[in-house]
Motif scaffolding. Structure first.
Motif, short mmCIF file in Angstrom:
data_model
loop_
_atom_site.label_atom_id
_atom_site.label_comp_id
_atom_site.label_asym_id
_atom_site.label_seq_id
_atom_site.Cartn_x
_atom_site.Cartn_y
_atom_site.Cartn_z
N PRO A 86 5.41 -28.26 71.61
CA PRO A 86 6.14 -28.13 71.52
C PRO A 86 6.42 -26.84 72.26
CG PRO A 86 5.41 -29.10 69.40
CD PRO A 86 4.07 -28.96 70.61
N THR A 87 5.98 -25.52 71.43
CA THR A 87 6.03 -24.05 72.37
C THR A 87 6.26 -24.76 74.21
OG1 THR A 87 4.66 -23.40 71.06
CG2 THR A 87 5.11 -22.43 72.68
N VAL A 88 5.19 -25.01 74.47
CA VAL A 88 5.15 -25.38 76.45
C VAL A 88 6.52 -26.69 76.50
CG1 VAL A 88 3.71 -26.32 77.63
CG2 VAL A 88 2.38 -25.69 76.37
N LEU A 89 6.97 -27.39 76.13
CA LEU A 89 7.97 -27.78 76.29
C LEU A 89 8.89 -27.10 76.15
CD1 LEU A 89 7.25 -30.75 74.38
CD2 LEU A 89 7.21 -31.09 76.67
N ALA A 90 9.15 -26.01 75.26
CA ALA A 90 10.58 -25.20 74.33
C ALA A 90 10.46 -23.93 76.03
CB ALA A 90 10.35 -24.16 73.34
N PHE A 91 8.77 -23.73 76.87
CA PHE A 91 9.07 -22.92 78.01
C PHE A 91 9.59 -23.23 79.39
CE2 PHE A 91 4.55 -21.38 76.25
CZ PHE A 91 5.31 -20.32 75.77
N PHE A 92 9.56 -25.12 79.19
CA PHE A 92 10.10 -25.80 80.39
C PHE A 92 11.33 -26.12 80.51
CE2 PHE A 92 5.54 -26.19 81.27
CZ PHE A 92 5.45 -26.46 82.14
N THR A 93 12.51 -25.28 79.42
CA THR A 93 13.64 -25.62 78.68
C THR A 93 14.59 -24.43 79.79
OG1 THR A 93 14.02 -24.49 76.81
CG2 THR A 93 13.51 -27.08 77.15
N ARG A 114 4.05 -24.42 87.93
CA ARG A 114 4.11 -25.76 88.90
C ARG A 114 4.23 -26.60 89.42
NH1 ARG A 114 -2.25 -26.85 85.91
NH2 ARG A 114 -2.96 -25.29 86.95
N THR A 115 6.31 -26.40 89.26
CA THR A 115 7.16 -27.12 89.45
C THR A 115 8.28 -26.30 90.05
OG1 THR A 115 8.65 -28.43 88.79
CG2 THR A 115 8.04 -27.12 86.81
N VAL A 116 9.45 -26.99 90.41
CA VAL A 116 9.87 -26.20 91.08
C VAL A 116 11.24 -26.51 90.35
CG1 VAL A 116 9.12 -26.50 93.36
CG2 VAL A 116 10.62 -27.79 93.29
N HIS A 117 11.31 -27.15 89.61
CA HIS A 117 12.91 -28.06 88.93
C HIS A 117 12.05 -28.42 87.12
CE1 HIS A 117 14.52 -29.20 92.29
NE2 HIS A 117 13.43 -30.33 92.85
N PRO A 118 11.98 -27.19 86.77
CA PRO A 118 11.36 -27.37 84.90
C PRO A 118 11.75 -27.67 84.25
CG PRO A 118 12.22 -24.58 85.58
CD PRO A 118 11.74 -25.63 86.37
N GLY A 119 13.64 -27.54 84.62
CA GLY A 119 14.84 -27.60 83.49
C GLY A 119 14.83 -29.91 83.46
N LEU A 120 14.59 -30.28 84.68
CA LEU A 120 14.38 -31.57 85.11
C LEU A 120 13.48 -32.40 84.21
CD1 LEU A 120 16.74 -31.63 88.00
CD2 LEU A 120 17.33 -31.39 85.97
N ALA A 121 12.84 -32.15 84.23
CA ALA A 121 11.36 -32.13 83.52
C ALA A 121 10.83 -33.20 82.93
CB ALA A 121 9.94 -31.51 84.26
N ALA A 122 10.44 -34.41 82.58
CA ALA A 122 10.43 -35.67 81.59
C ALA A 122 8.95 -34.21 81.16
CB ALA A 122 10.22 -36.48 81.88
N GLU A 123 9.00 -34.86 79.50
CA GLU A 123 7.79 -34.43 78.47
C GLU A 123 6.58 -34.89 79.32
OE1 GLU A 123 5.76 -35.10 74.76
OE2 GLU A 123 7.84 -35.27 74.17
N ARG A 165 3.25 -17.83 84.68
CA ARG A 165 4.84 -17.57 84.22
C ARG A 165 4.35 -17.49 82.62
NH1 ARG A 165 8.87 -18.04 88.14
NH2 ARG A 165 10.49 -17.59 87.16
N LEU A 166 5.67 -16.27 83.13
CA LEU A 166 6.01 -16.09 80.99
C LEU A 166 7.07 -16.26 81.50
CD1 LEU A 166 5.35 -12.21 81.67
CD2 LEU A 166 3.68 -14.04 81.01
N ARG A 167 7.81 -16.00 79.99
CA ARG A 167 9.41 -16.84 79.61
C ARG A 167 10.47 -15.86 80.07
NH1 ARG A 167 9.63 -17.16 73.64
NH2 ARG A 167 11.89 -17.77 74.12
#
Length: 175
Positions: free
Chosen positions: A32-39, A46-55, A96-98
């Motif tokens: 849950p914490t990690v998924l929140a980071f990617f919002t 490790r991604t150029v599109h964090p907000g578009l990645a599915a779980e 990566r940090l928040r």
């Protein structure tokens, strides 16, 4: 560092630098914490599109090298360090940090990660890359004792344009 009413980390520009950095291997309990980071739209771990990645895509980015980075016990980011393929004492770091973490935290976190590596093993070379679209990480890395080795251009599509990756390196024991 303070917790907002919704439990989110709130950091002000005049925030302190954490006294205690720690990390633990990523586990399912951290999801849950990690998924929140990617919002966060600029959480380029490790991604150029964090907000578009599915779980499932986010979970695929997390491997046995992934660590949850904590500042004074609070999760604030991710890092992964792995040996460079086939080269002894050479390592690659993704971190990566928040978004809310001030630049001073990024610098302190890098120094803690680097010190931990050198305490555990012999290290001659540590490489970190940053996308040319990632102005925050580029600024952080340029302020550290790293050498910018160059740019591998036009390797990733980001917001409709092909962009490159800047490569930074820190060397020890090499004259």
């Amino acid at each position: 560092m303070t917790a907002a009413a919704d439990g989110a980390l709130a950091v002000t520009e005049d925030a302190y630098v954490p006294d205690r950095w720690s990390a633990h291997p990523y586990t399912e309990a951290d999801l849950p914490t990690v998924l929140a980071f990617f919002t966060e739209p600029d959480f380029y771990f490790r991604t150029v599109h964090p907000g578009l990645a599915a779980e499932a895509e986010i979970v695929a980015l997390l491997d046995e090298d992934t660590r949850v980075l904590c500042a004074d016990g609070e999760p604030v980011g991710l890092y992964a360090m792995a040996p460079t393929d086939g080269v002894s004492a050479h390592y690659e770091l993704d971190f990566r940090l928040r978004h809310c973490a001030p630049d001073t935290w990024w610098t302190a976190a890098y120094r803690e990660i680097e010190a931990g590596l050198r305490e555990r093993t012999e290290a001659v070379r540590l490489t970190v890359t940053a996308g040319e679209f990632d102005s925050r990480l580029l600024g952080i890395l340029r302020g550290l004792p790293l050498t910018e080795e160059g740019v591998l251009e036009h390797v990733v599509l980001h917001r409709g344009r092909y962009r490159g990756y800047h490569h930074f390196v820190q060397l020890w024991g090499v004259e």
